[in-house]
Design a protein around this motif. Structure first.
Motif, mmCIF file in Angstrom:
data_model
loop_
_atom_site.group_PDB
_atom_site.id
_atom_site.type_symbol
_atom_site.label_atom_id
_atom_site.label_comp_id
_atom_site.label_asym_id
_atom_site.label_seq_id
_atom_site.Cartn_x
_atom_site.Cartn_y
_atom_site.Cartn_z
ATOM 1 N N LEU A 207 114.204 -35.384 -24.403
ATOM 2 C CA LEU A 207 113.184 -35.942 -25.296
ATOM 3 C C LEU A 207 112.688 -34.869 -26.262
ATOM 4 O O LEU A 207 112.595 -35.097 -27.478
ATOM 5 C CB LEU A 207 112.026 -36.511 -24.472
ATOM 6 N N VAL A 208 112.383 -33.683 -25.728
ATOM 7 C CA VAL A 208 111.872 -32.609 -26.580
ATOM 8 C C VAL A 208 112.959 -32.166 -27.551
ATOM 9 O O VAL A 208 112.673 -31.854 -28.712
ATOM 10 C CB VAL A 208 111.380 -31.424 -25.703
ATOM 11 N N THR B 229 115.317 -34.055 -28.854
ATOM 12 C CA THR B 229 115.378 -35.089 -29.901
ATOM 13 C C THR B 229 114.178 -34.962 -30.828
ATOM 14 O O THR B 229 114.317 -35.039 -32.059
ATOM 15 C CB THR B 229 115.418 -36.489 -29.261
ATOM 16 N N LEU B 230 113.001 -34.754 -30.209
ATOM 17 C CA LEU B 230 111.802 -34.609 -31.040
ATOM 18 C C LEU B 230 111.884 -33.352 -31.897
ATOM 19 O O LEU B 230 111.470 -33.355 -33.062
ATOM 20 C CB LEU B 230 110.549 -34.543 -30.160
ATOM 21 N N LEU B 231 112.441 -32.278 -31.367
ATOM 22 C CA LEU B 231 112.581 -31.047 -32.124
ATOM 23 C C LEU B 231 113.553 -31.229 -33.285
ATOM 24 O O LEU B 231 113.301 -30.746 -34.393
ATOM 25 C CB LEU B 231 113.060 -29.916 -31.203
ATOM 26 N N ASP C 168 114.188 -34.096 -34.730
ATOM 27 C CA ASP C 168 113.487 -34.949 -35.708
ATOM 28 C C ASP C 168 112.465 -34.139 -36.500
ATOM 29 O O ASP C 168 112.312 -34.304 -37.724
ATOM 30 C CB ASP C 168 112.789 -36.111 -35.003
ATOM 31 N N MET C 169 111.745 -33.236 -35.777
ATOM 32 C CA MET C 169 110.746 -32.425 -36.449
ATOM 33 C C MET C 169 111.427 -31.472 -37.447
ATOM 34 O O MET C 169 110.938 -31.273 -38.550
ATOM 35 C CB MET C 169 109.943 -31.621 -35.422
ATOM 36 N N SER D 137 112.423 -33.442 -40.351
ATOM 37 C CA SER D 137 111.234 -33.758 -41.138
ATOM 38 C C SER D 137 110.766 -32.538 -41.913
ATOM 39 O O SER D 137 110.380 -32.645 -43.092
ATOM 40 C CB SER D 137 110.101 -34.241 -40.232
#
Length: 182
Positions: free
Chosen positions: A30-31, A33-35, A37-38, A41
């Motif tokens: 999860l982290v 994927t979030l990283l 995405d971040m 971004s």
């Protein structure tokens, strides 16, 4: 890569980004994927900031260009207004000159008509004087022929040229004096 290598690399990236909390191993996907995405971004934000800076520079350039055009437009409007004023003044002067010319033409035509009338009057007076002179001469010749039936008294010779008029002034020019032999 193994989960442990991936975990330590993820932990290091989070630490470099300012996240110092411990990451449990089950939150790695999860982290991660979030990283990603971040990071995507942040890359997009960087692109947008660069685009925004570019647009701001273009806006400043166009604003400076538009200020230049505004000043040129103002100068052209001022010149246009002064030219219109000049044209209006010339139009007024032309109208005044036309009025004066019409007045002068009227005065000239009136003076010409007056001269024509005076010329006609003088011609009529001349014709009347000539008629009376001819009558007087006929009476004189008749009297002479009555008094001198044999023709001993010489005849009076007069200048019978018509009255001439000067070309420049239109005034009558007197004929050469007549020679009378008595």
């Amino acid at each position: 890569m193994s989960i442990a290598g991936n975990f330590s690399q993820l932990q290091r990236q989070l630490y470099l980004l300012g996240y110092s909390q411990q990451l449990p191993e089950e939150g790695v996907p999860l982290v991660s994927t979030l990283l990603k995405d971040m990071q995507a971004s942040l890359d997009r934000v960087k692109e947008l900031e660069d685009a925004n800076l570019k647009l701001e520079r273009e806006e400043r350039t166009s604003r400076a260009g538009s200020e230049k055009y505004k000043s040129e437009l103002h100068a052209l409007r001022t010149e246009n207004n002064s030219m219109r004023t000049e044209v209006l003044n010339y139009t007024r002067e032309l109208d005044a000159l036309r009025r004066d010319a019409r007045g002068e033409a009227y005065k000239t035509a009136k003076a010409q008509d007056d001269l024509k009338l005076e010329n006609m009057r003088i011609r009529a007076e001349h014709a009347e004087t000539r008629r009376r002179l001819d009558e007087c001469q006929k009476r004189l010749e008749a009297r002479i022929s009555e008094q001198d039936p044999g023709g001993r008294i010489p005849q009076i010779v007069t200048n019978r040229q018509p009255l001439a008029f000067a070309r420049n002034t239109g005034a009558p020019v007197s004929p050469q004096p007549a020679i009378v032999d008595l």
